[in-house]
Design a protein around this motif. Structure first.
Motif, PDB file in Angstrom:
ATOM      1  N   GLN A 272      32.003  48.686  43.547  1.00 26.51           N
ATOM      2  CA  GLN A 272      33.357  48.827  44.082  1.00 26.51           C
ATOM      3  C   GLN A 272      33.776  47.572  44.846  1.00 26.51           C
ATOM      4  OE1 GLN A 272      32.726  52.393  46.376  1.00 26.51           O
ATOM      5  NE2 GLN A 272      33.443  53.742  44.720  1.00 26.51           N
TER       6      GLN A 272
ATOM      7  N   VAL B  12      33.063  44.340  35.727  1.00 23.45           N
ATOM      8  CA  VAL B  12      33.587  43.789  36.982  1.00 23.45           C
ATOM      9  C   VAL B  12      33.259  42.314  37.139  1.00 23.45           C
ATOM     10  CG1 VAL B  12      33.545  46.019  38.137  1.00 23.45           C
ATOM     11  CG2 VAL B  12      31.511  44.558  38.209  1.00 23.45           C
TER      12      VAL B  12
ATOM     13  N   LYS C  31      37.369  40.904  42.716  1.00 26.30           N
ATOM     14  CA  LYS C  31      37.986  40.355  41.497  1.00 26.30           C
ATOM     15  C   LYS C  31      39.470  40.701  41.409  1.00 26.30           C
ATOM     16  CE  LYS C  31      34.322  38.372  40.017  1.00 26.30           C
ATOM     17  NZ  LYS C  31      34.264  36.882  40.038  1.00 26.30           N
ATOM     18  N   GLN C  32      39.884  41.726  42.136  1.00 30.56           N
ATOM     19  CA  GLN C  32      41.301  42.098  42.103  1.00 30.56           C
ATOM     20  C   GLN C  32      42.172  41.131  42.905  1.00 30.56           C
ATOM     21  OE1 GLN C  32      41.381  46.134  43.515  1.00 30.56           O
ATOM     22  NE2 GLN C  32      40.523  46.982  41.598  1.00 30.56           N
ATOM     23  N   VAL C  33      41.583  40.360  43.804  1.00 34.30           N
ATOM     24  CA  VAL C  33      42.342  39.394  44.606  1.00 34.30           C
ATOM     25  C   VAL C  33      42.354  38.063  43.861  1.00 34.30           C
ATOM     26  CG1 VAL C  33      42.531  38.219  46.830  1.00 34.30           C
ATOM     27  CG2 VAL C  33      41.649  40.575  46.713  1.00 34.30           C
ATOM     28  N   PRO C  34      43.516  37.594  43.433  1.00 31.29           N
ATOM     29  CA  PRO C  34      43.563  36.376  42.603  1.00 31.29           C
ATOM     30  C   PRO C  34      42.904  35.167  43.256  1.00 31.29           C
ATOM     31  CG  PRO C  34      45.662  37.516  42.559  1.00 31.29           C
ATOM     32  CD  PRO C  34      44.844  38.191  43.607  1.00 31.29           C
TER      33      PRO C  34
ATOM     34  N   ALA D  95      39.157  34.835  42.808  1.00 31.95           N
ATOM     35  CA  ALA D  95      38.614  34.886  41.444  1.00 31.95           C
ATOM     36  C   ALA D  95      37.488  33.905  41.235  1.00 31.95           C
ATOM     37  CB  ALA D  95      39.738  34.638  40.437  1.00 31.95           C
TER      38      ALA D  95
ATOM     39  N   GLU E  93      34.633  44.885  42.339  1.00 28.20           N
ATOM     40  CA  GLU E  93      35.953  45.118  41.745  1.00 28.20           C
ATOM     41  C   GLU E  93      37.070  44.682  42.697  1.00 28.20           C
ATOM     42  OE1 GLU E  93      35.917  49.228  40.864  1.00 28.20           O
ATOM     43  OE2 GLU E  93      34.635  49.038  39.076  1.00 28.20           O
ATOM     44  N   ARG E  94      36.928  44.985  43.975  1.00 30.78           N
ATOM     45  CA  ARG E  94      37.955  44.598  44.946  1.00 30.78           C
ATOM     46  C   ARG E  94      38.032  43.077  45.085  1.00 30.78           C
ATOM     47  NH1 ARG E  94      38.104  48.116  50.353  1.00 30.78           N
ATOM     48  NH2 ARG E  94      39.858  46.648  50.595  1.00 30.78           N
TER      49      ARG E  94
END
Length: 987
Positions: free
Chosen positions: A650, A684, A656-659, A662, A653-654
Motif C-alpha cells: 500500500q 506497483v 507511485k501515485q505521486v508524480p 515517480a 502504491e501511494r
C-alpha cells in the motif's frame, strides 16, 4: 511399666553391690589377716567398675558401702574422718575419674584400644594417688597413725587400691558389667562387632591345649616365685611370661582373666609362705606393674585383632562391591551394546529417508527452475545439510559423553554462513509472525578459519529455541568482535528474543543434558533438552563458553563466544569500488520492527549512505514529503512488506501515485516469498525484492543493480548453479542396493554424470552379476537381504585372489557410527560413503578411487514444468520427491510392480512364523510408503517391523489383513492415476 522395671533393677543392683562390697572387705575373704592390704583389695576394683561400667551416680551406694564396711567390719565410729570424710571423698574421687573416662575422654569400656587402656591406667592411678592422700590424712586426723608413718601407709594404701583397679576392675568391666548394662537398658543394646567375631570362634583341640598350657605356665611361675627350694633369689620377672603369652595370643579379654588369676594366686601363695614385711610392698608393686603391662599389651593385640576383623569385613564388603561392580559392568556393557545397536539402527532409519530428501533435492536442482523455486530448493538443501550435521552428532552421542567431539577447521565466509543458516530458519519465524534479523559487525573480516559446521549447529539450536519459545516479537542475532590478536579472532554471538523468558534459578540447569526450564508434563514446548548441553560443549571446544541473560516474561538472550583464526588472505575487498556512488545517498528505511531498522541503519551507514529510519507507512509518507520540501528527496526506499495499518505494498502504491515521487526506487523486504506476492509487487512497480533476513551482500548487490552500477547477472544474487560433477571417465557401475527409492536416486545421479549403472537388489545377485558381466566399479550397500555387503565384498576379494583382477568397491550405507568405516575397509572395500549420498560426494569418491579430478559445469535456468492436478494424495507424494513428476511416476510404477510380491512374501512369512523375514519386508515397505506420501500405511509397516524385531507373531498376524487392504487400496488409486495420465494412442 518398662521404666519402673528398670528402676527396680537399679535398686536390686545397688543392694547387691552393698552386700558384695561388704563381703569383699572381710579379712578372711581378702586374705589380709597376716599380710596387710597391700596384696589384695578387690572392693576398690568393684567400686570403680560399677562407677565406670554403670554410672558415676552410683557414688552414693559406694560411699554408703565404704562407711558401712568401716562400722561393721573395722569397728570405726561413724563420726570419724575415716568413717565419713574418707568414705565420701574417696568415692567422689573415683566417681570423678569414672565421669572423666566415660565423658570427655570417651574410652571404650571394653578396653580394646591401647589408647583407652593408657587413659584408664593414667586416670585411675591419679585418682588412687589423690584418694590415698585423703585417706592417709584422715587416718592421721583420727590419730590412727603418726605423721612419721605417712609414706609407709600411703604406699601400702596406694598399691592395694591399684591392684584392685588394675587386677579386678578390668575383668568386671569386660566380662560382667556388659551383661549388667543389658539388663538395665530399656532397649536392646547392639552387640559389639568384636563380640560377634569372638563368638564365631570354635573351641578346637589345640585351643584347649593352649589354654591348659597357659594355666600351667601361671602355676609354674607361682611355684618358681614362691615354692622352688633350689632358688636363692627372687625371679619376679618370671610372672611376665604367662601374662605376655596370654596377651599376645588372645588379647585383653583373656589377659584380664589371667591377671585376676595371677593376683589371686600371689595372694594365696603369700598367705601360706609368710613373707617378710620388707617383701610385701615389692609383691604389691609387682602385681601393679604386671597388671599394667598385661593390660597395655593385651589392648594393643586386641586393637590389632579388631583392625583385622574390620579389615576382613571391609574386604568382604569390597569383594561384594567388586562382585556387584562386575555385574554392573557387564550390565553397562550390555546396555552400551544395546545403545550402539540402537544408534546404528537409528542411523540407518534416519539416513535412508534423508538420502531421498537430499538426493531428490539435488536432482530437482538439476532441472529447469524459476528463481523463486531455486531459492526454495537451495534453502531446503542447506537446511537438510544442517539437519544431517545435527543428526550425525546426536546419533553419535557417545562422542559427546566421552568428550571426544572433534573439530574440522576450514576457511569459510562468516557472512554467507550466517545468512544461509538464518535463511533456513526464516520460514519458521514467519509462520509465527516473528521478525528474524541479524547483524554482523562490519569490522569483522570476511573469511575466517574454523569449524563452520559446529558453529552452524550452535546457531541453529539457539535460534530455533528462540523461535520456539517466542510467540510474538522478534529474534535478533548479533555477531561482534570479542578479541583480536595476530591471526586469532574471538567472536561474540548473541541471540535475543522476546519470548517467555527463563527463571534465574533455571539458568544453569538448561545447559545440563536432558534438562528443561519447564520440566512439567503440562509444558507447552517439547524437546529432549539435549541441544543446549551440546551447544555448551561445542562452544567450549571452540575456545569459548555459553551463558544466559533472561527475565521471565521479558525474553532471553543467549550469548556464546568462539575463537577462530582469520584467513591469511581475504578473497574480496570489504567494500567494492562501486560503493563510491552510495556515499551520502539518501535512503528511506521503513520497518515497524526497531531491531530491523537499527540493523539497516548500521549497514547502510557503513557504505556511506544517509539513512532515514521510520516505523510505519504514514511516517514514511511524512518523511518523504519533508525530504522533497528540503532537498532532492529520497533516491531509494527500502520498505517492509508486512506492517500494521498500511503495509508495504500500500505504501509503494501511494508513492507511485505521486508524480514527483515517480523517480523513487522502491525495494521490498518480506519474510514470505510464496506465490501471490509476485503479481502484486509487479503491479506497483517494485524494483527489487529482498527476502528476510537480509544479507548485507544481497542488499548491496540489489542497490547497485537498481542504480545501474552493475549488471543483474554479476552480483551475488545472480542465479547460477552447478550440475552434478562429471568426470572424464565413462564407467560401468554396479549398484548393490535393496531399497527401490535409493536405487533410483543413485542410478539417476550416476546417469547424469555420464555413467552406465546396473542394479543388484541384494548381495547374492551382485555376486552373480559380477560373474556374468564386466563392471568398472561397485557401489555396495552394507545392509542387504540374503548376503550383506560386507560378506559379499569378502567373497569378491577371495575370488579375485585366483584371477588376479581387482574391482574397486565403494561402501554405501546408512550406518554412520564410529567404526563403521573401519569395518568396511577391513572387509576389503576401497572407499566409504555414508547416506544420504550427494552427487558431489559420489563424484569426489569416484575421482579419489580412479585418481582423476572432477569437473564442474554451469548451466542456465528455464521455467519449471507445470504441476499435474492432484490425484488421491498425489500432491503430498509429489512434495516428497521435490516436484519431480517423472520420478514420481517411476516410483509408483516400481511400487505397483513390487508391492504385490512383497505383500505375498509378507503373508507367507507370517504363515510360516518367519519373524526375521517379516521384519525385513516390513522395513522395505515402510520406506517406500513413506516416500509415496502414505504415513498411515507406513506406520502400519513400521508396527509390523517392530513386531518382527521383537519376535511377536500373533499381533503381526492380526495387523496384516488391515495393512494388506490399505496397500491394495493405495495400489488401486495409484493405478487409476497412471491410467488417467496415460495419453491415448491412435491406431
Amino acid at each position: 511399666m518398662l521404666k519402673q522395671r528398670v528402676t527396680l533393677r537399679h535398686a536390686l543392683l545397688s543392694v547387691a553391690f552393698v552386700l558384695v562390697f561388704l563381703l569383699l572387705n572381710r579379712p578372711e575373704v581378702i586374705v589380709i589377716s597376716r599380710l596387710g592390704a597391700v596384696v589384695w583389695y578387690p572392693a576398690t576394683g568393684l567400686a570403680l567398675a560399677i562407677l565406670l561400667g554403670i554410672s558415676p551416680w552410683y557414688v552414693f551406694p559406694v560411699s554408703f558401702s565404704v562407711a558401712l564396711a568401716g562400722i561393721l567390719i573395722y569397728d570405726q565410729p561413724i563420726l570419724t574422718f575415716s568413717g565419713t570424710v574418707e568414705a565420701l571423698v574417696g568415692a567422689g574421687i573415683y566417681a570423678a575419674a569414672a565421669y572423666a573416662l566415660r565423658g570427655p575422654l570417651q574410652i571404650d569400656l571394653g578396653l580394646r584400644r591401647r589408647r583407652d587402656v593408657v587413659l584408664y591406667i593414667s586416670v585411675t592411678t591419679a585418682a588412687a594417688l589423690v584418694s590415698t592422700g585423703v585417706g592417709v590424712v584422715c587416718l592421721v586426723a583420727d590419730r590412727a597413725i603418726h605423721w612419721n608413718e605417712f609414706w609407709q601407709s600411703a604406699s601400702v594404701w596406694f598399691l592395694g587400691d591399684q591392684i584392685g583397679l588394675l587386677g579386678v576392675a578390668p575383668f568386671l568391666l569386660i566380662h560382667v558389667f556388659p551383661w549388667v548394662r543389658r539388663q538395665l537398658s530399656p532397649e536392646p543394646l547392639e552387640t559389639d562387632p568384636q563380640k560377634r567375631y569372638s563368638r564365631k570362634r570354635t573351641w578346637s583341640f589345640w585351643t584347649l591345649v593352649e589354654l591348659g598350657a597357659q594355666i600351667c605356665a601361671l602355676l609354674l611361675s607361682l611355684w618358681m616365685l614362691f615354692g622352688a627350694p633350689f632358688l636363692h633369689f627372687q625371679v619376679f620377672f618370671i610372672t611376665f611370661v604367662p601374662i605376655i603369652w596370654i596377651a599376645m595370643r588372645q588379647g585383653v579379654q583373656r589377659v584380664v582373666s589371667g591377671l585376676l588369676a595371677l593376683n589371686f594366686g600371689i595372694v594365696v601363695a603369700l598367705h601360706f609362705s609368710t613373707p617378710t614385711a620388707v617383701l610385701l610392698p615389692e609383691y604389691g608393686l609387682l602385681m601393679f606393674v604386671v597388671s599394667a603391662t598385661g593390660l597395655i599389651v593385651g589392648s594393643a593385640v586386641t586393637e590389632r585383632q579388631r583392625l583385622a576383623v574390620e579389615l576382613l569385613q571391609r574386604s568382604a564388603e569390597l569383594v561384594d562391591a567388586n562382585t556387584q561392580m562386575i555385574a554392573a559392568k557387564y550390565k553397562a556393557e550390555g546396555a552400551s551394546r544395546i545403545k550402539s545397536e540402537f544408534l546404528a539402527n537409528m542411523s540407518h532409519e534416519i539416513r535412508t529417508p534423508m538420502n531421498g530428501i537430499v538426493g531428490m533435492t539435488e536432482l530437482v536442482l538439476d532441472t529447469e527452475l524459476t528463481h523463486e523455486q531455486r531459492d526454495y530448493l537451495l534453502i531446503l538443501k542447506s537446511s537438510g545439510d544442517s539437519l544431517l550435521g545435527v543428526i550425525n552428532d546426536i546419533l553419535d552421542f557417545s562422542k559427546v559423553e566421552a568428550g571426544k567431539l572433534e573439530l574440522d577447521p576450514v576457511e569459510f565466509s562468516l557472512q554467507d554462513m550466517i545468512g544461509e543458516t538464518l535463511r533456513g530458519l526464516a520460514l519458521r519465524a514467519h509462520e509465527k509472525d516473528l521478525e528474524l534479523a541479524y547483524h554482523v559487525d562490519p569490522q569483522l573480516p570476511d573469511y575466517i578459519v574454523g569449524d563452520s559446521g559446529r558453529l552452524r549447529q550452535v546457531l541453529v539450536n539457539l535460534v530455533g529455541n528462540a523461535i520456539k519459545f517466542t510467540s510474538q516479537g522478534e529474534v535478533v542475532v548479533r555477531i561482534q568482535m570479542d578479541s583480536c590478536s595476530n591471526l586469532e579472532l574471538g567472536l561474540h554471538f548473541s541471540v535475543a528474543d522476546t519470548g517467555i523468558g527463563i527463571a534465574a534459578e533455571k539458568h544453569s540447569l538448561v545447559f545440563e543434558a536432558f534438562a528443561q526450564a519447564d520440566g512439567s508434563t503440562t509444558r507447552n514446548h517439547g524437546g529432549t533438552g539435549l541441544g543446549l548441553a551440546i551447544c555448551s560443549r561445542l562452544a567450549g571446544l571452540m575456545g569459548g563458553r555459553v551463558w544466559l541473560e533472561s527475565t521471565v516474561g521479558e525474553g532471553s538472550t543467549f550469548h556464546f563466544t568462539v575463537v577462530f583464526n582469520t584467513a591469511e588472505t581475504q578473497r574480496t575487498p570489504r567494500v567494492p569500488a562501486q560503493t563510491a556512488a552510495l556515499v551520502n545517498l539518501p535512503v528511506l528505511l521503513v520497518d515497524d520492527n526497531a531491531a530491523n531498522r537499527q540493523i539497516l541503519v548500521e549497514i547502510t551507514k557503513s557504505w556511506g549512505m544517509n539513512p532515514t529510519p521510520v516505523e510505519s507507512g504514514s511516517a514514511a509518507m511524512e518523511a518523504i514529503h519533508q525530504a522533497e520540501a528540503s532537498g532532492p528527496g529520497f533516491r531509494i526506499a527500502v520498505i517492509d512488506s508486512h506492517m500494521p495499518e498500511m503495509d508495504g505494498f500500500q505504501l509503494a502504491e501511494r508513492i507511485k501515485q505521486v508524480p514527483r515521487l515517480a523517480g523513487t526506487i522502491v525495494m521490498m523486504m518480506t519474510a514470505d516469498d510464496r506465490s501471490g506476492k509476485a503479481e502484486r509487487r509487479s503491479g506497483v512497480g517494485i524494483a527489487a525484492y529482498l527476502q528476510k533476513p537480509i544479507r548485507p551482500s544481497e542488499l548491496l548487490s540489489a542497490i547497485l543493480i537498481v542504480l545501474g552500477q552493475t549488471s543483474p547477472g554479476s552480483g551475488p544474487g545472480s542465479v547460477t548453479r552447478c550440475s552434478p560433477p562429471k568426470t572424464s571417465l565413462k564407467l560401468r557401475i554396479l549398484v548393490a542396493e535393496d531399497n527401490p527409492v535409493n536405487q533410483r536416486v543413485v542410478v539417476r545421479m550416476l546417469e547424469k554424470m555420464g555413467h552406465l549403472a546396473a542394479i543388484a537388489p541384494n548381495g547374492r545377485e551382485a555376486l552373480s552379476m559380477l560373474e556374468a558381466g564386466t563392471f568398472d566399479l561397485v557401489f555396495m550397500d552394507v545392509q542387504m537381504p540374503e548376503i550383506g555387503g560386507l560378506t559379499a565384498t569378502r567373497k569378491i576379494r577371495e575370488s579375485e585372489m585366483q584371477t588376479g583382477n581387482r574391482i574397486p568397491i565403494i561402501a554405501m550405507t546408512a550406518h554412520a557410527m564410529k567404526g563403521d568405516k573401519e569395518r568396511c575397509l577391513e572387509a576389503g572395500m576401497d572407499a566409504y560413503i555414508s547416506k544420504p549420498v550427494t552427487s558431489q560426494r559420489i563424484a569426489e569418491t569416484i575421482a579419489e578411487v580412479f585418481h582423476v579430478e572432477a569437473q564442474a559445469q554451469v548451466i542456465s535456468v528455464s521455467p519449471p514444468l507445470p504441476d499435474a492436478p492432484p490425484i488421491w494424495d498425489r500432491s503430498k507424494a509429489l512434495e516428497r520427491v521435490d516436484g519431480d513428476e517423472p520420478l514420481l511416476r517411476e516410483l509408483v510404477e516400481i511400487f505397483l510392480k513390487e508391492s504385490p510380491k512383497q505383500i505375498a512374501s509378507l503373508q507367507q512369512a507370517i504363515e510360516t512364523a518367519n519373524l526375521e523375514e517379516i521384519e525385513r519386508i516390513a522395513h522395505n515397505l515402510k520406506g517406500e510408503l513413506g516416500y509415496l506420501g502414505l504415513p498411515d500405511a507406513a506406520q502400519k509397516a513400521k508396527d509390523l517391523e517392530h513386531l518382527g524385531h521383537e519376535r511377536i507373531l500373533q499381533p503381526a498376524a492380526d495387523l496384516f489383513p488391515t495393512f494388506e487392504a490399505g496397500v491394495s487400496a493405495v495400489a488401486a488409486a495409484m493405478q487409476d492415476m497412471l491410467d488417467e495420465r496415460r495419453e491415448p494412442v491412435d491406431l
